[in-house]
Design a protein around this motif. Structure first.
Motif, PDB file in Angstrom:
ATOM      1  N   TRP A  47      61.862  77.966  35.035  1.00  0.00           N
ATOM      2  CA  TRP A  47      61.412  77.804  36.422  1.00  0.00           C
ATOM      3  C   TRP A  47      62.370  76.924  37.214  1.00  0.00           C
ATOM      4  O   TRP A  47      62.566  77.119  38.408  1.00  0.00           O
ATOM      5  CB  TRP A  47      59.986  77.239  36.454  1.00  0.00           C
ATOM      6  N   ILE A  48      63.014  75.971  36.558  1.00  0.00           N
ATOM      7  CA  ILE A  48      63.965  75.108  37.252  1.00  0.00           C
ATOM      8  C   ILE A  48      65.088  75.934  37.882  1.00  0.00           C
ATOM      9  O   ILE A  48      65.591  75.597  38.952  1.00  0.00           O
ATOM     10  CB  ILE A  48      64.522  73.999  36.312  1.00  0.00           C
ATOM     11  N   THR A  49      65.442  77.050  37.268  1.00  0.00           N
ATOM     12  CA  THR A  49      66.471  77.937  37.823  1.00  0.00           C
ATOM     13  C   THR A  49      66.024  78.464  39.178  1.00  0.00           C
ATOM     14  O   THR A  49      66.807  78.499  40.138  1.00  0.00           O
ATOM     15  CB  THR A  49      66.756  79.109  36.857  1.00  0.00           C
ATOM     16  N   ILE A  50      64.774  78.863  39.270  1.00  0.00           N
ATOM     17  CA  ILE A  50      64.235  79.375  40.541  1.00  0.00           C
ATOM     18  C   ILE A  50      64.190  78.256  41.575  1.00  0.00           C
ATOM     19  O   ILE A  50      64.563  78.459  42.734  1.00  0.00           O
ATOM     20  CB  ILE A  50      62.832  79.981  40.334  1.00  0.00           C
ATOM     21  N   LEU A  51      63.731  77.087  41.170  1.00  0.00           N
ATOM     22  CA  LEU A  51      63.661  75.981  42.122  1.00  0.00           C
ATOM     23  C   LEU A  51      65.037  75.656  42.694  1.00  0.00           C
ATOM     24  O   LEU A  51      65.169  75.392  43.890  1.00  0.00           O
ATOM     25  CB  LEU A  51      63.054  74.743  41.461  1.00  0.00           C
ATOM     26  N   ARG A  52      66.048  75.688  41.852  1.00  0.00           N
ATOM     27  CA  ARG A  52      67.406  75.378  42.324  1.00  0.00           C
ATOM     28  C   ARG A  52      67.951  76.461  43.249  1.00  0.00           C
ATOM     29  O   ARG A  52      68.796  76.181  44.093  1.00  0.00           O
ATOM     30  CB  ARG A  52      68.331  75.197  41.126  1.00  0.00           C
ATOM     31  N   LYS A  53      67.510  77.682  43.084  1.00  0.00           N
ATOM     32  CA  LYS A  53      68.023  78.800  43.882  1.00  0.00           C
ATOM     33  C   LYS A  53      67.074  79.225  45.012  1.00  0.00           C
ATOM     34  O   LYS A  53      67.390  80.122  45.779  1.00  0.00           O
ATOM     35  CB  LYS A  53      68.278  80.011  42.972  1.00  0.00           C
ATOM     36  N   ARG A  54      65.919  78.601  45.104  1.00  0.00           N
ATOM     37  CA  ARG A  54      64.886  79.060  46.034  1.00  0.00           C
ATOM     38  C   ARG A  54      65.364  79.154  47.484  1.00  0.00           C
ATOM     39  O   ARG A  54      65.129  80.160  48.149  1.00  0.00           O
ATOM     40  CB  ARG A  54      63.650  78.171  45.926  1.00  0.00           C
TER      41      ARG A  54
END
Length: 192
Positions: A47-54
């Motif tokens: 999920w951290i990947t999504i947060l960084r790319k959101r």
């Protein structure tokens, strides 16, 4: 603060997400649709990947406006798949387009996406009381039923595990551990 055990990243964006967004009941149809899309993009990733790319993804997908995404052309698809700032999965990009069309179909038939989703919990967030991360389910009969119905409506990347994570994220379910201060805060956020 003793946060939920899943907040295990040193990245402050993770703690910020937990402390301000995760589990907060969301009632805006378009915001709910965006969050469902982001959970679909997260499949197989942290999920951290999504947060960084959101934010980059919001820009690339026109603010996750389903009216625009539903009309994406081959040129839009190529633009997205060439953008290193987003999750460049052809299947997930196609799913976002298909899901925008399914969302609009519901809206055009007079169905409010928020009312539809909240109907699965009778309009009130499910208040769980887990003491540790190992007690949290990855799916439930409700997420299974919602997943099945979303698929029937044409949605993609909405399996029961993705749907349950979405339900937690948007406050349909309060899965903050009871030792986490956010559990009580989120419990009090019931629409009156």
């Amino acid at each position: 603060m003793q946060r939920c055990a899943w907040v295990n990243s040193p990245d402050p964006i993770y703690a910020e997400y937990h402390d301000t967004e995760w589990g907060v009941p969301e009632y805006d149809s378009r915001a709910l649709w965006e969050k469902l899309m982001l959970d679909g993009f997260q499949a197989g990733l942290a999920w951290i990947t999504i947060l960084r790319k959101r934010e980059t993804m919001r820009a690339a997908f026109h603010g996750f406006d389903p009216d625009i995404i539903a009309r994406y052309t081959d040129a839009d698809r190529a633009r997205l798949l060439a953008d290193p700032g987003i999750i460049r999965s052809k299947l997930k990009v196609e799913a976002a387009i298909t899901n925008a069309q399914a969302y609009l179909d519901m809206r055009d038939r007079g169905e409010d996406f928020s009312d539809y989703l909240w109907g699965y919990v009778e309009g009130v967030p499910v208040q769980n009381a887990f003491t540790e991360l190992s007690g949290l389910p990855t799916q439930t009969p409700v997420s299974q039923a919602l997943s099945k119905d979303l698929k029937k409506r044409g949605f993609k990347f909405v399996g029961p595990v993705i749907v349950y994570a979405f339900m937690e994220a948007v406050g349909l379910v309060n899965d903050h551990e009871i030792s986490c201060p956010r559990h009580a805060v989120v419990s009090a956020m019931v629409r009156r």
